[in-house]
Motif scaffolding. Sequence first.
Motif, PDB file in Angstrom:
ATOM      1  N   GLY A 124       0.792  -1.216   0.000  1.00 38.15           N
ATOM      2  CA  GLY A 124       0.000   0.000   0.000  1.00 38.15           C
ATOM      3  C   GLY A 124       0.824   1.265   0.000  1.00 38.15           C
ATOM      4  N   VAL A 146      -1.316   8.101   7.350  1.00 37.78           N
ATOM      5  CA  VAL A 146      -2.377   7.493   6.549  1.00 37.78           C
ATOM      6  C   VAL A 146      -1.824   6.294   5.781  1.00 37.78           C
ATOM      7  N   TRP A 147      -2.619   5.238   5.704  1.00 39.35           N
ATOM      8  CA  TRP A 147      -2.335   4.084   4.855  1.00 39.35           C
ATOM      9  C   TRP A 147      -3.448   3.941   3.837  1.00 39.35           C
ATOM     10  N   LYS A 148      -3.082   3.747   2.576  1.00 41.87           N
ATOM     11  CA  LYS A 148      -4.064   3.551   1.507  1.00 41.87           C
ATOM     12  C   LYS A 148      -3.678   2.323   0.691  1.00 41.87           C
ATOM     13  N   PRO A 150      -4.637   1.259  -2.969  1.00 40.80           N
ATOM     14  CA  PRO A 150      -5.334   1.402  -4.250  1.00 40.80           C
ATOM     15  C   PRO A 150      -5.456   0.046  -4.958  1.00 40.80           C
ATOM     16  N   THR A 159     -10.220   2.371  -3.321  1.00 42.26           N
ATOM     17  CA  THR A 159      -9.100   2.604  -2.412  1.00 42.26           C
ATOM     18  C   THR A 159      -9.576   2.712  -0.971  1.00 42.26           C
ATOM     19  N   SER A 161      -8.762   3.247   3.025  1.00 44.88           N
ATOM     20  CA  SER A 161      -7.720   3.984   3.735  1.00 44.88           C
ATOM     21  C   SER A 161      -7.996   3.964   5.230  1.00 44.88           C
ATOM     22  N   ARG A 220     -16.290   8.437   4.413  1.00 44.53           N
ATOM     23  CA  ARG A 220     -15.235   8.592   5.415  1.00 44.53           C
ATOM     24  C   ARG A 220     -15.868   8.639   6.806  1.00 44.53           C
TER      25      ARG A 220
END
Length: 250
Positions: A124, A146-148, A150, A159, A161, A220
Amino acid sequence: MNKLVNGLIVGAALVAAANVSANISQWSIGAAAAYSPSFYNETPSNTTVIPVVGYEGEHLFLRGFSGGYRIYPVGTPQNIILRFVYDPRTFKPEDSDNIQMQKLDERKATILGGVTYQAITHIGLFEIGAGSDIGNTHNGIYAEAVWKLPIRRKGWAITPSLGYSYNSERLNNHLYGVSAEEAQRSGIAEFDANWDGQFFVGLSTYFHLTSNIRVTGGLRYVNLEGNLEKSSMIEHTASTTGNVGIAYVF
């Protein structure tokens, strides 16, 4: 004005949802609708529809009321990004139906500026950043991780997060604090915020109806934690925002 700016920023995030796979020097124009509930006591949610303009270049990007500059070209495994964003978080006493809340001071929007370290890995995308109020409204500072992840396929992407934002005492008092003077005037309990933050979980997506028309959306969930939960200004410690948009990509 707050509802419009709120929507502009959410809409800008919609246009940027596909920025990892964007072509260099890509412009887009469209519209977005956003729903954002309020944390404050007896204060209505924001719902708005606004126009959106975006640009994604090799180094420079502009997303409505936010933007930045990448030190290295887009897609570089490790990058440093200089950012700015208009922070729409405000409280207008007249918006609340609560008579006591109407006697508090207004909390104005500002401009935040900062720097982010970004790493693209096989598990990620990670971002760690920090910044401050460059609009001289509350002069607070913040840090965010933050971790995402995709997940991209031909013509669409999704995606998820996960992240945490940590705010300074000045920033938290600007948003959630009640001074002794305000407490005496309104009858609301005095509240002095400490350094604390919020967890958030997000999900964004896009898909192309045609090669030029892109539909975007996102959810979110935000949860205030620690000392902030005790603020006498807030009615809810958690909220979920949603958005949807459509854009023409040049």
